[in-house]
Structures are given as structure tokens and as C-alpha cells.
Design a protein around this motif. Structure first.
Motif, mmCIF file in Angstrom:
data_model
loop_
_atom_site.group_PDB
_atom_site.id
_atom_site.type_symbol
_atom_site.label_atom_id
_atom_site.label_comp_id
_atom_site.label_asym_id
_atom_site.label_seq_id
_atom_site.Cartn_x
_atom_site.Cartn_y
_atom_site.Cartn_z
ATOM 1 N N MET A 176 0.850 -1.201 0.000
ATOM 2 C CA MET A 176 0.000 0.000 0.000
ATOM 3 C C MET A 176 0.882 1.246 0.000
ATOM 4 N N GLU A 177 0.647 2.159 -0.915
ATOM 5 C CA GLU A 177 1.435 3.375 -0.977
ATOM 6 C C GLU A 177 1.035 4.310 0.157
ATOM 7 N N ASN A 178 1.995 5.130 0.563
ATOM 8 C CA ASN A 178 1.739 6.046 1.658
ATOM 9 C C ASN A 178 1.174 7.365 1.146
ATOM 10 N N ASP A 179 -0.015 7.299 0.578
ATOM 11 C CA ASP A 179 -0.689 8.523 0.201
ATOM 12 C C ASP A 179 -1.720 8.864 1.275
ATOM 13 N N LEU A 180 -2.379 9.978 1.087
ATOM 14 C CA LEU A 180 -3.305 10.470 2.106
ATOM 15 C C LEU A 180 -4.393 9.449 2.435
ATOM 16 N N LYS A 181 -4.973 8.858 1.402
ATOM 17 C CA LYS A 181 -6.064 7.909 1.591
ATOM 18 C C LYS A 181 -5.592 6.658 2.326
ATOM 19 N N ALA A 182 -4.419 6.162 1.969
ATOM 20 C CA ALA A 182 -3.896 4.941 2.597
ATOM 21 C C ALA A 182 -3.559 5.182 4.059
ATOM 22 N N ARG A 183 -2.973 6.323 4.354
ATOM 23 C CA ARG A 183 -2.619 6.634 5.732
ATOM 24 C C ARG A 183 -3.867 6.789 6.595
ATOM 25 N N GLN A 184 -4.873 7.455 6.046
ATOM 26 C CA GLN A 184 -6.103 7.626 6.812
ATOM 27 C C GLN A 184 -6.775 6.282 7.063
ATOM 28 N N ALA A 185 -6.744 5.393 6.065
ATOM 29 C CA ALA A 185 -7.328 4.056 6.227
ATOM 30 C C ALA A 185 -6.596 3.275 7.307
ATOM 31 N N ARG A 186 -5.290 3.447 7.382
ATOM 32 C CA ARG A 186 -4.472 2.756 8.388
ATOM 33 C C ARG A 186 -4.869 3.198 9.796
ATOM 34 N N VAL A 187 -5.053 4.511 9.964
ATOM 35 C CA VAL A 187 -5.463 5.049 11.270
ATOM 36 C C VAL A 187 -6.891 4.639 11.590
ATOM 37 N N ASP A 188 -7.772 4.708 10.607
ATOM 38 C CA ASP A 188 -9.168 4.321 10.824
ATOM 39 C C ASP A 188 -9.277 2.875 11.287
ATOM 40 N N LEU B 290 7.861 15.830 7.464
ATOM 41 C CA LEU B 290 6.836 15.046 6.767
ATOM 42 C C LEU B 290 7.358 14.431 5.477
ATOM 43 N N THR B 291 8.459 14.936 4.969
ATOM 44 C CA THR B 291 9.092 14.341 3.796
ATOM 45 C C THR B 291 10.023 13.208 4.206
ATOM 46 N N GLN B 292 10.681 13.385 5.336
ATOM 47 C CA GLN B 292 11.667 12.404 5.793
ATOM 48 C C GLN B 292 11.014 11.161 6.389
ATOM 49 N N TYR B 293 9.843 11.328 7.034
ATOM 50 C CA TYR B 293 9.192 10.215 7.715
ATOM 51 C C TYR B 293 7.769 10.037 7.189
ATOM 52 N N ASP B 294 7.349 8.761 7.078
ATOM 53 C CA ASP B 294 5.981 8.454 6.661
ATOM 54 C C ASP B 294 5.072 8.505 7.885
ATOM 55 N N LEU B 295 4.747 9.706 8.321
ATOM 56 C CA LEU B 295 3.871 9.855 9.482
ATOM 57 C C LEU B 295 2.431 9.615 9.058
ATOM 58 N N ASP B 296 1.689 8.943 9.899
ATOM 59 C CA ASP B 296 0.299 8.628 9.563
ATOM 60 C C ASP B 296 -0.678 9.671 10.056
ATOM 61 N N LEU B 297 -0.208 10.589 10.896
ATOM 62 C CA LEU B 297 -1.003 11.738 11.305
ATOM 63 C C LEU B 297 -0.078 12.933 11.489
ATOM 64 N N TYR B 298 -0.563 14.105 11.128
ATOM 65 C CA TYR B 298 0.184 15.346 11.342
ATOM 66 C C TYR B 298 -0.255 15.981 12.648
ATOM 67 N N TRP B 299 0.710 16.195 13.526
ATOM 68 C CA TRP B 299 0.458 16.961 14.752
ATOM 69 C C TRP B 299 0.965 18.377 14.523
ATOM 70 N N GLY B 300 0.036 19.324 14.491
ATOM 71 C CA GLY B 300 0.432 20.711 14.321
ATOM 72 C C GLY B 300 1.156 21.227 15.549
ATOM 73 N N PRO B 301 1.916 22.321 15.396
ATOM 74 C CA PRO B 301 2.632 22.886 16.542
ATOM 75 C C PRO B 301 1.660 23.486 17.557
ATOM 76 N N ALA B 302 1.474 22.790 18.670
ATOM 77 C CA ALA B 302 0.560 23.274 19.712
ATOM 78 C C ALA B 302 1.231 24.418 20.454
ATOM 79 N N ALA B 303 1.318 25.545 19.769
ATOM 80 C CA ALA B 303 2.091 26.683 20.260
ATOM 81 C C ALA B 303 1.174 27.818 20.684
ATOM 82 N N TYR B 304 1.354 28.283 21.909
ATOM 83 C CA TYR B 304 0.616 29.467 22.344
ATOM 84 C C TYR B 304 1.078 30.668 21.528
ATOM 85 N N PRO B 305 0.173 31.587 21.227
ATOM 86 C CA PRO B 305 0.511 32.719 20.354
ATOM 87 C C PRO B 305 1.332 33.764 21.101
#
Length: 410
Positions: A1-13, A61-76
Motif C-alpha cells: 500500500m502506498e503512503n498517500d493520504l487515503k492509505a494513511r487515513q485508512a491505516r489510522v481508521d 513530513l518528507t523524511q518520515y511516513d507519518l500517519d497523522l500530522y500533529w500541528g505545533p501546539a504553540a501558544y501565540p
């Protein structure tokens, strides 16, 4: 299975629904510090404008095949600067914290124990006239305002407060803070779009605290509420009820924003902060109501059990099957798999400290052992114990490669 958006989401689901996908999802909690490190900039530069982290997001995100993106939980930081907030210390040129430091959240009491009655009588007015001025130095003028004068001449006379120089400063500060907040929100959205372009599903982009924590973290203080449970228990319950209603309104708004996963960090419910009896009375019922509403709205609660959580597993098991995610900072993961394996997806808690300071071979062995225990049958995602704000590339590579090699189902 290729690591595209649909495949990664299916893996998490598959993992969320307690099934085996093609492999164990790899979904570490990357924080803003990791993106800053990858971008080669200082914490201060990253937090002054989140878009400065974009090269770091692209690199990771280019170096690793992450299955979910965690945004920077940064206070403004720009909003905090405008408000001159006392609630949080942040890296800044003025030296409040070093330019390469992370945040420091201050456990401050904004409501005394004698203030419960006033708060419960009119929470919104209490927030505006008491909490905001105590939390942000530039908003002290709000303490001079009253929005309760609505009868005859007193209503018009109350408008005179808006001529006060401190009140004017507070109002101008709020407008300036609003402009900075809009920029911060837009930058978060831009980074999320970057992740999607790189075929990475969005993880937790927005969240909701447990009602108990809304009281403890933001009003009474993290240490005070456990004592309030014994001194004024009924008032604590009344306050938690208020925050429950507020939380339910908030998660309905998240649904309108198109959120998929709702991040829920559990701060005050650790094993060491209260007994199971207290947890089942003051913490769990309101938390469950909010989780239930999230699920009913078609979203997934992504619940971070911070601190030790071994004694709570039988309690938090009481959720709809295959509808939520639990990740842990400190837990017997084998016990968690045994207790929760037929009800909720769990995230393995490889110690973040090991990824930063540990031995590469030790990371490999711990990863293999965790996969042996947690992967069979599905319902498991590989994760770290706490947010990664710095990483040792050699150790992270070993963790990533071991998960992909030994976490295969098919």
C-alpha cells in the motif's frame, strides 16, 4: 500500500476501529520545538510567526511516513506579548525566557475559594471583571467595568467607566490582541494545508479540555482544586457542571469547523492527584459527557492521559467500542492493552526522554517489545510519551524504522 493520504487515513481508521490495517500506524506527537529544530531557527523565531516553521514541517513530513500530522501546539507569543500575560512565560527578545526555551505555564490562582459564589452567580461577568484583569496586566482596566447595571439612570451612568484611561488601554489591547490572534490562526491553517499537500492526514488541530481541568487549570489553580474537593465539594461540582455545558458548546463548534480528531489533554485526573472514588465523582462523569458528545457528532476523542494512569483503566474503559483513542504518558502498556483492547484504540508510550537522550539499541528493543504486546489484533498506534520538542535523529530514525519493519500486519 502506498503512503498517500487515503492509505494513511485508512491505516489510522483501522486502528481506531480496533482492527488490523496493513501495519501499525506511526503517529508521534511532534511539537513546535521539533519543527523549529528541523527548520534550523530559534524557538522565539518560530513562535513569533508560525509560518517560520514551515520548512521544518516539510522536512519532517518528507523524511518520515507519518500517519497523522500533529500541528505545533504553540501558544501565540505575539498575543501574549500584547496582553502582557502573567499566565505563561514565553521565549522573547525582552528576556522573559531565553530565545531557545519552550513555554512555561504558571499555576496561578485567578479565583479564591471565597469567590465560588460570585463566579457561579454570573460566570461571564466574573471572567471579564476578575479573571481577565488578573491574567493579563494590560487588561487590568476591565476590573473597573460592570455589565450588570441595566436599570434606568444607572445604566447610562455606568458608561462613564469607558472614559477611564485604564479601561481605554484595555479595550485597545483587546483589539490589538484580536489582530494578532487572527494571524496566528491563519498560520496554523497554512501549516495544516502544507501537511495535506504532503499527503499526511491531519491529527489533532483543535481540542477541548475536560471540564474539571477547565476549572483547575484556568481558574482555581492545579493544586487548589484537589483541596477544594474536601472543603467545598458541592461548589466544585457546580463549577464543573457549568464548564461541562461550556465544553459541550465548544465541541459543537469544532464539528462546524470540520474537525476530525478532538485533542483532550487530561491534566488533573492522574493517579496521584485524587482517588478513584473522587475521580468517578468529580472528573469522569463530565469528561464522559463531553467525549460522548464528540462521538455523537461523528468526531473522535483523542484523549491524552497525562501522568500515571494505571488505576483509571477500568473506569475509562466505559466508552463506546472503537470510537476513541487513548494515549498515555505513564502507564503499564501491557495492562492498558489487556483492559482497553476490546473498547478503545491505545497509543504506545515510548519514553520521549529515550528518544532524546537514550541509547539507540535500547530504543529498538523497547519498540519491538511494545509491538509484541500491543500490535496483535489491532487497536494500536505507535506514539511517544509526551510531545517531542527536541529529538536525537539517530534514535528517532531507529524508532521509526523498527516500527515500520516489525509493525506489519500483512
Amino acid at each position: 500500500m502506498e503512503n498517500d493520504l487515503k492509505a494513511r487515513q485508512a491505516r489510522v481508521d483501522a486502528a481506531v476501529s480496533l482492527q488490523e490495517g496493513d501495519r501499525v500506524p506511526f503517529a508521534p506527537k511532534f511539537g513546535y520545538g521539533a519543527y523549529v529544530q528541523a527548520a534550523g531557527i530559534s524557538m522565539c523565531e518560530g513562535l513569533m510567526d508560525l509560518r517560520n516553521m514551515k520548512p521544518g514541517v516539510e522536512k519532517i513530513l518528507t523524511q518520515y511516513d507519518l500517519d497523522l500530522y500533529w500541528g505545533p501546539a504553540a501558544y501565540p507569543s505575539n498575543v501574549l506579548e500584547v496582553l502582557n500575560s502573567v499566565a505563561i512565560n514565553w521565549p522573547s527578545p525582552d528576556g522573559r525566557l531565553d530565545r531557545n526555551s519552550g513555554y512555561q505555564i504558571n499555576d496561578i490562582t485567578y479565583m479564591d475559594i471565597d469567590d465560588y459564589d460570585e463566579f457561579l452567580k454570573d460566570p461571564s461577568h466574573f471572567f471579564m471583571s476578575k479573571v481577565f484583569p488578573r491574567r493579563h496586566k494590560k487588561l487590568q482596566g476591565l476590573a473597573k467595568l460592570s455589565f450588570q447595571e441595566i436599570v434606568e439612570f444607572s445604566h447610562y451612568a455606568s458608561m462613564s467607566a469607558f472614559a477611564d484611561p485604564e479601561v481605554k488601554e484595555a479595550l485597545l489591547t483587546l483589539m490589538n490582541a484580536g489582530e494578532q490572534a487572527v494571524k496566528w490562526i491563519a498560520a496554523q491553517g497554512e501549516l495544516a494545508q502544507t501537511a495535506l499537500k504532503l499527503q499526511t492526514p491531519l491529527g489533532c488541530t483543535l481540542g477541548q479540555n475536560a471540564p474539571y481541568d477547565m476549572l483547575a487549570d484556568n481558574l482555581r489553580g492545579y493544586i487548589n482544586v484537589p483541596m477544594d474537593l474536601f472543603e467545598v465539594p458541592e461548589k466544585v461540582l457546580a463549577a464543573v457542571d457549568y464548564f461541562t455545558d461550556l465544553a459541550l458548546e465548544n465541541v459543537r463548534g469544532l464539528k462546524e469547523k470540520g474537525v476530525h480528531y478532538v485533542f483532550m489533554p487530561l491534566h488533573g485526573g492522574t493517579d496521584i492527584m485524587m482517588s478513584n472514588e473522587a475521580y468517578e465523582k468529580f472528573y469522569w462523569p463530565s469528561l464522559y459527557r463531553v467525549m460522548e458528545e464528540i462521538i455523537n457528532l461523528g468526531m473522535t476523542p483523542y484523549v491524552f492521559c497525562e501522568g500515571p494512569y494505571n488505576s483509571r483503566l477500568e473506569i475509562i474503559k466505559q466508552v463506546p467500542k472503537g470510537k476513541c483513542i487513548y494515549m498515555f504518558e505513564e502507564v503499564d502498556i501491557e495492562k492498558a492493552k489487556k483492559v482497553l483492547g476490546d473498547s478503545a484504540c491505545i497509543c504506545g508510550n515510548i519514553p520521549t526522554a529515550d528518544l532524546i537522550y537514550g541509547d539507540k539499541q535500547d530504543v529498538i528493543e523497547k519498540t519491538k517489545k511494545m509491538l509484541d504486546v500491543c500490535a496483535p489484533g489491532g487497536g494500536f498506534m505507535m506514539d511517544c510519551s509526551i510531545v517531542i520538542d527536541h529529538y536525537k535523529e539517530e534514535n528517532f530514525d531507529a524508532w521509526y524504522e523498527t516500527t515500520l519493519k516489525y509493525g506489519q500486519y500483512k
